[in-house]
Design a protein around this motif. Structure first.
Motif, PDB file in Angstrom:
ATOM      1  N   ASP A   1      -1.397  16.557  -3.415  1.00  0.00           N
ATOM      2  CA  ASP A   1      -0.599  16.794  -2.217  1.00  0.00           C
ATOM      3  C   ASP A   1       0.672  15.954  -2.290  1.00  0.00           C
ATOM      4  OD1 ASP A   1       0.455  17.241   0.270  1.00  0.00           O
ATOM      5  OD2 ASP A   1      -1.237  16.425   1.385  1.00  0.00           O
ATOM      6  N   GLU A   2       1.773  16.594  -2.690  1.00  0.00           N
ATOM      7  CA  GLU A   2       3.060  15.900  -2.822  1.00  0.00           C
ATOM      8  C   GLU A   2       3.501  15.273  -1.504  1.00  0.00           C
ATOM      9  OE1 GLU A   2       6.886  17.661  -4.271  1.00  0.00           O
ATOM     10  OE2 GLU A   2       5.557  18.289  -5.889  1.00  0.00           O
ATOM     11  N   ASN A   3       3.108  15.904  -0.400  1.00  0.00           N
ATOM     12  CA  ASN A   3       3.501  15.425   0.915  1.00  0.00           C
ATOM     13  C   ASN A   3       2.973  14.013   1.167  1.00  0.00           C
ATOM     14  OD1 ASN A   3       4.831  15.815   3.378  1.00  0.00           O
ATOM     15  ND2 ASN A   3       2.935  16.434   4.371  1.00  0.00           N
ATOM     16  N   PHE A   4       1.836  13.680   0.585  1.00  0.00           N
ATOM     17  CA  PHE A   4       1.250  12.349   0.736  1.00  0.00           C
ATOM     18  C   PHE A   4       2.226  11.276   0.255  1.00  0.00           C
ATOM     19  CE2 PHE A   4      -1.321   8.874  -1.068  1.00  0.00           C
ATOM     20  CZ  PHE A   4      -1.998   8.482   0.069  1.00  0.00           C
ATOM     21  N   SER A   5       2.814  11.474  -0.906  1.00  0.00           N
ATOM     22  CA  SER A   5       3.784  10.513  -1.448  1.00  0.00           C
ATOM     23  C   SER A   5       5.043  10.456  -0.597  1.00  0.00           C
ATOM     24  CB  SER A   5       4.152  10.878  -2.884  1.00  0.00           C
ATOM     25  OG  SER A   5       3.029  10.763  -3.714  1.00  0.00           O
TER      26      SER A   5
ATOM     27  N   ALA B   1       4.365   8.442   2.519  1.00  0.00           N
ATOM     28  CA  ALA B   1       4.326   7.016   2.184  1.00  0.00           C
ATOM     29  C   ALA B   1       5.747   6.462   2.075  1.00  0.00           C
ATOM     30  CB  ALA B   1       3.561   6.796   0.887  1.00  0.00           C
ATOM     31  N   GLU B   2       6.608   7.196   1.406  1.00  0.00           N
ATOM     32  CA  GLU B   2       7.994   6.737   1.243  1.00  0.00           C
ATOM     33  C   GLU B   2       8.717   6.676   2.583  1.00  0.00           C
ATOM     34  OE1 GLU B   2      11.816   7.502  -1.637  1.00  0.00           O
ATOM     35  OE2 GLU B   2      10.287   9.065  -1.488  1.00  0.00           O
ATOM     36  N   LYS B   3       8.536   7.693   3.426  1.00  0.00           N
ATOM     37  CA  LYS B   3       9.196   7.707   4.738  1.00  0.00           C
ATOM     38  C   LYS B   3       8.696   6.573   5.621  1.00  0.00           C
ATOM     39  CE  LYS B   3      10.298  12.602   4.798  1.00  0.00           C
ATOM     40  NZ  LYS B   3      10.039  13.918   5.392  1.00  0.00           N
ATOM     41  N   LEU B   4       7.378   6.332   5.616  1.00  0.00           N
ATOM     42  CA  LEU B   4       6.837   5.237   6.415  1.00  0.00           C
ATOM     43  C   LEU B   4       7.373   3.891   5.933  1.00  0.00           C
ATOM     44  CD1 LEU B   4       3.094   6.284   6.867  1.00  0.00           C
ATOM     45  CD2 LEU B   4       4.765   5.936   8.698  1.00  0.00           C
ATOM     46  N   LYS B   5       7.416   3.701   4.635  1.00  0.00           N
ATOM     47  CA  LYS B   5       7.924   2.439   4.085  1.00  0.00           C
ATOM     48  C   LYS B   5       9.380   2.226   4.496  1.00  0.00           C
ATOM     49  CE  LYS B   5       8.836  -0.078  -0.141  1.00  0.00           C
ATOM     50  NZ  LYS B   5       9.059   0.026  -1.563  1.00  0.00           N
ATOM     51  N   ASP B   6      10.198   3.266   4.335  1.00  0.00           N
ATOM     52  CA  ASP B   6      11.610   3.159   4.713  1.00  0.00           C
ATOM     53  C   ASP B   6      11.765   2.862   6.202  1.00  0.00           C
ATOM     54  OD1 ASP B   6      12.308   3.656   2.092  1.00  0.00           O
ATOM     55  OD2 ASP B   6      12.797   5.771   2.430  1.00  0.00           O
ATOM     56  N   LYS B   7      10.952   3.532   7.030  1.00  0.00           N
ATOM     57  CA  LYS B   7      11.028   3.328   8.475  1.00  0.00           C
ATOM     58  C   LYS B   7      10.646   1.897   8.842  1.00  0.00           C
ATOM     59  CE  LYS B   7       9.085   4.629  12.877  1.00  0.00           C
ATOM     60  NZ  LYS B   7       8.570   3.355  13.347  1.00  0.00           N
TER      61      LYS B   7
ATOM     62  N   SER C   1      -1.156   7.797  12.808  1.00  0.00           N
ATOM     63  CA  SER C   1      -2.114   8.677  12.130  1.00  0.00           C
ATOM     64  C   SER C   1      -1.791   8.762  10.645  1.00  0.00           C
ATOM     65  CB  SER C   1      -2.069  10.064  12.766  1.00  0.00           C
ATOM     66  OG  SER C   1      -2.881  10.963  12.075  1.00  0.00           O
ATOM     67  N   ASP C   2      -0.527   8.945  10.306  1.00  0.00           N
ATOM     68  CA  ASP C   2      -0.113   8.995   8.898  1.00  0.00           C
ATOM     69  C   ASP C   2      -0.444   7.676   8.191  1.00  0.00           C
ATOM     70  OD1 ASP C   2       0.868  11.576   9.105  1.00  0.00           O
ATOM     71  OD2 ASP C   2       2.963  10.955   9.352  1.00  0.00           O
ATOM     72  N   MET C   3      -0.223   6.562   8.890  1.00  0.00           N
ATOM     73  CA  MET C   3      -0.491   5.256   8.281  1.00  0.00           C
ATOM     74  C   MET C   3      -1.982   5.078   8.022  1.00  0.00           C
ATOM     75  SD  MET C   3       1.210   2.568   7.295  1.00  0.00           S
ATOM     76  CE  MET C   3       0.185   2.061   5.949  1.00  0.00           C
ATOM     77  N   ILE C   4      -2.820   5.524   8.943  1.00  0.00           N
ATOM     78  CA  ILE C   4      -4.269   5.423   8.749  1.00  0.00           C
ATOM     79  C   ILE C   4      -4.686   6.235   7.539  1.00  0.00           C
ATOM     80  CG2 ILE C   4      -6.515   6.032   9.744  1.00  0.00           C
ATOM     81  CD1 ILE C   4      -5.229   5.263  12.506  1.00  0.00           C
ATOM     82  N   TRP C   5      -4.130   7.440   7.371  1.00  0.00           N
ATOM     83  CA  TRP C   5      -4.435   8.257   6.181  1.00  0.00           C
ATOM     84  C   TRP C   5      -4.014   7.538   4.912  1.00  0.00           C
ATOM     85  CZ3 TRP C   5      -7.866  11.703   5.552  1.00  0.00           C
ATOM     86  CH2 TRP C   5      -8.225  12.548   6.584  1.00  0.00           C
ATOM     87  N   GLN C   6      -2.839   6.912   4.936  1.00  0.00           N
ATOM     88  CA  GLN C   6      -2.364   6.180   3.769  1.00  0.00           C
ATOM     89  C   GLN C   6      -3.335   5.059   3.408  1.00  0.00           C
ATOM     90  OE1 GLN C   6       0.558   6.650   1.850  1.00  0.00           O
ATOM     91  NE2 GLN C   6       0.800   8.564   2.953  1.00  0.00           N
ATOM     92  N   LEU C   7      -3.809   4.338   4.411  1.00  0.00           N
ATOM     93  CA  LEU C   7      -4.739   3.233   4.165  1.00  0.00           C
ATOM     94  C   LEU C   7      -6.097   3.740   3.688  1.00  0.00           C
ATOM     95  CD1 LEU C   7      -3.817   1.058   7.252  1.00  0.00           C
ATOM     96  CD2 LEU C   7      -3.324   0.523   4.864  1.00  0.00           C
TER      97      LEU C   7
ATOM     98  N   VAL D   1       0.845  -1.204   0.000  1.00  0.00           N
ATOM     99  CA  VAL D   1       0.000   0.000   0.000  1.00  0.00           C
ATOM    100  C   VAL D   1       0.872   1.243   0.000  1.00  0.00           C
ATOM    101  CG1 VAL D   1      -1.605   1.368   1.408  1.00  0.00           C
ATOM    102  CG2 VAL D   1      -2.024  -1.063   1.039  1.00  0.00           C
ATOM    103  N   LEU D   2       1.884   1.257   0.857  1.00  0.00           N
ATOM    104  CA  LEU D   2       2.782   2.417   0.916  1.00  0.00           C
ATOM    105  C   LEU D   2       3.526   2.595  -0.395  1.00  0.00           C
ATOM    106  CD1 LEU D   2       4.167   2.005   4.531  1.00  0.00           C
ATOM    107  CD2 LEU D   2       2.514   3.701   3.716  1.00  0.00           C
ATOM    108  N   ASP D   3       3.970   1.497  -0.975  1.00  0.00           N
ATOM    109  CA  ASP D   3       4.687   1.573  -2.247  1.00  0.00           C
ATOM    110  C   ASP D   3       3.770   2.119  -3.342  1.00  0.00           C
ATOM    111  OD1 ASP D   3       7.192   1.115  -3.564  1.00  0.00           O
ATOM    112  OD2 ASP D   3       6.214  -0.528  -4.639  1.00  0.00           O
ATOM    113  N   TYR D   4       2.539   1.651  -3.383  1.00  0.00           N
ATOM    114  CA  TYR D   4       1.563   2.136  -4.363  1.00  0.00           C
ATOM    115  C   TYR D   4       1.319   3.635  -4.161  1.00  0.00           C
ATOM    116  CZ  TYR D   4      -2.830   2.667  -6.880  1.00  0.00           C
ATOM    117  OH  TYR D   4      -3.810   3.095  -7.746  1.00  0.00           O
ATOM    118  N   ASN D   5       1.087   4.037  -2.910  1.00  0.00           N
ATOM    119  CA  ASN D   5       0.806   5.442  -2.614  1.00  0.00           C
ATOM    120  C   ASN D   5       1.998   6.345  -2.918  1.00  0.00           C
ATOM    121  OD1 ASN D   5      -1.680   4.622  -1.784  1.00  0.00           O
ATOM    122  ND2 ASN D   5      -1.340   4.987   0.388  1.00  0.00           N
TER     123      ASN D   5
END
Length: 108
Positions: free
Chosen positions: A36-40, A43-49, A76-82, A25-29
């Motif tokens: 909103d560029e920040n959304f991508s 997603a990348e920061k969460l995936k890396d973390k 919270s960020d992860m819930i938004w991503q989902l 999901v994070l990779d897709y997002n």
């Protein structure tokens, strides 16, 4: 520096398939072209973390799973991503109206 050793308070234990699905999901997002560029970037920061700090484990039966931990802002960020990924689903039910009805019943 105590903040370097703080353990995030929110813990999930996921099997391998759910862990892979979460990161997919994070990779897709990450690759979406959203206004909103920040959304991508999030997603990348969460995936890396998650790839860096999650702990793979196995129980006594040899079943593999992953301990995933989040600080509240990361959760919270992860819930938004989902939620934004789930936006593709065809939501026909108006759950917000149900929420309002139940809330009004509780207030009365």
């Amino acid at each position: 520096m105590s903040h370097l050793t703080r353990t995030p308070g929110i813990k999930l234990t996921l099997d391998k398939d759910l862990f892979n699905q979460l990161l997919s999901v994070l990779d897709y997002n990450k690759n979406l072209n959203i206004k909103d560029e920040n959304f991508s970037n999030i997603a990348e920061k969460l995936k890396d973390k998650l790839l860096k700090y999650c702990v793979p484990r196995a129980n006594d039966e040899g079943i593999e799973f992953v301990d995933v931990r989040f600080f509240p802002n990361e959760a919270s960020d992860m819930i938004w991503q989902l939620l934004l990924r789930a936006e593709k689903n065809d939501n026909k039910e108006d759950y917000y109206s149900q929420l309002l009805t139940r809330h009004l019943e509780d207030v009365e």
